[in-house]
Scaffold this active site. Structure first.
Site, PDB file in Angstrom:
ATOM      1  N   PHE A  89      -3.462  -1.355  -6.036  1.00 32.39           N
ATOM      2  CA  PHE A  89      -2.741  -2.489  -6.613  1.00 32.39           C
ATOM      3  C   PHE A  89      -2.441  -2.219  -8.082  1.00 32.39           C
ATOM      4  O   PHE A  89      -3.339  -1.855  -8.854  1.00 32.39           O
ATOM      5  CB  PHE A  89      -3.587  -3.766  -6.545  1.00 32.39           C
ATOM      6  CG  PHE A  89      -3.608  -4.453  -5.220  1.00 32.39           C
ATOM      7  CD1 PHE A  89      -2.711  -5.458  -4.910  1.00 32.39           C
ATOM      8  CD2 PHE A  89      -4.547  -4.097  -4.263  1.00 32.39           C
ATOM      9  CE1 PHE A  89      -2.753  -6.111  -3.679  1.00 32.39           C
ATOM     10  CE2 PHE A  89      -4.601  -4.738  -3.029  1.00 32.39           C
ATOM     11  CZ  PHE A  89      -3.688  -5.746  -2.734  1.00 32.39           C
ATOM     12  N   ASP A  90      -1.196  -2.409  -8.470  1.00 32.02           N
ATOM     13  CA  ASP A  90      -0.864  -2.482  -9.887  1.00 32.02           C
ATOM     14  C   ASP A  90      -1.523  -3.742 -10.457  1.00 32.02           C
ATOM     15  O   ASP A  90      -1.912  -4.643  -9.714  1.00 32.02           O
ATOM     16  CB  ASP A  90       0.662  -2.543 -10.022  1.00 32.02           C
ATOM     17  CG  ASP A  90       1.121  -2.697 -11.458  1.00 32.02           C
ATOM     18  OD1 ASP A  90       0.571  -2.017 -12.338  1.00 32.02           O
ATOM     19  OD2 ASP A  90       2.021  -3.532 -11.693  1.00 32.02           O
ATOM     20  N   LEU A  91      -1.630  -3.803 -11.778  1.00 31.14           N
ATOM     21  CA  LEU A  91      -2.258  -4.967 -12.413  1.00 31.14           C
ATOM     22  C   LEU A  91      -1.208  -5.936 -12.953  1.00 31.14           C
ATOM     23  O   LEU A  91      -0.987  -7.012 -12.406  1.00 31.14           O
ATOM     24  CB  LEU A  91      -3.199  -4.508 -13.529  1.00 31.14           C
ATOM     25  CG  LEU A  91      -3.918  -5.597 -14.331  1.00 31.14           C
ATOM     26  CD1 LEU A  91      -4.738  -6.503 -13.425  1.00 31.14           C
ATOM     27  CD2 LEU A  91      -4.797  -4.974 -15.411  1.00 31.14           C
TER      28      LEU A  91
END
Length: 210
Positions: A6-8
């Site tokens: 997951f990107d933040l």
């Protein structure tokens, strides 16, 4: 899928106020014109120094980053909100034999604090981010490092993010990408980058992970 990255920023959390406010702070400290926060949303997602190069030119970019971190490291990283439904999404994606990771171009010293601040640590095996000196700020480099560190099979992995950097970085490592439309990239950017699927809300993510 065995491995989910997951990107933040723009994927798990909405960091608009903290990021744009810290850029405004840096520009103001340098005596430069200060755009509105809405005019700076294009800076959310790409590597920070690259945004300052675009704003200031190469000679002043490092000073801009230094001033940005002066504010972001104490105030800006907490001017941030979880997207609605993220905790439920992470719970739904969590499964036996599956590992979840954060993969962000943000320095991990900040990313770790944000993950802890929002109580998300229990979902993630590890947070992968860049170093303060810019090492692994490129998403391709970051994900290559993450694959090496985790011994994950890219064919059994997926990357979820809101900007083209997430999708392209994943593709360069043989990982398919899911683009989220509730972040800062938009449909055209994510489609052009090669996103396999697009989702309009966090609640749609689990349906594309099997």
């Amino acid at each position: 899928m065995d491995t989910v990255f997951f990107d933040l920023d723009g994927t798990l959390t909405d960091p608009k106020i903290g990021i744009t406010g810290s850029i405004q702070y840096a520009l103001g400290k340098m005596g430069l014109p200060v755009p509105t926060q809405d005019e700076l949303t294009w800076c959310i997602g790409p590597p920070l120094r690259a945004s300052f190069v675009a704003l200031l030119g190469g000679e002043d970019a490092d000073r801009g980053v230094e001033l940005y971190r002066e504010r972001f490291g104490t105030i800006g990283l907490f001017e941030n909100t979880l997207y609605p439904g993220i905790a439920d999404t992470l719970t739904a994606v969590t499964a036996p034999g599956r590992r979840l990771f954060v993969a962000t171009s943000k320095p991990h010293v900040f990313a770790d604090r944000i993950i802890d601040h929002f109580g998300l640590r229990k979902y993630f095996t590890r947070v992968f981010g860049s170093e303060l000196d810019g090492t692994r700020v490129d998403k391709s480099d970051l994900l290559r490092y993450a694959l090496d560190e985790t011994a994950a099979d890219p064919a059994r992995a997926i990357m979820i993010g809101d900007r083209k950097h997430d999708i392209i970085g994943a593709a360069n490592n043989g990982i398919p990408g899911i683009g989220v439309l509730y972040g800062y990239g938009g449909r055209e950017e994510l489609t052009s980058a090669g996103a396999r699927h697009l989702v309009a809300s966090p609640a749609e993510i689990p349906g594309y992970i099997n």
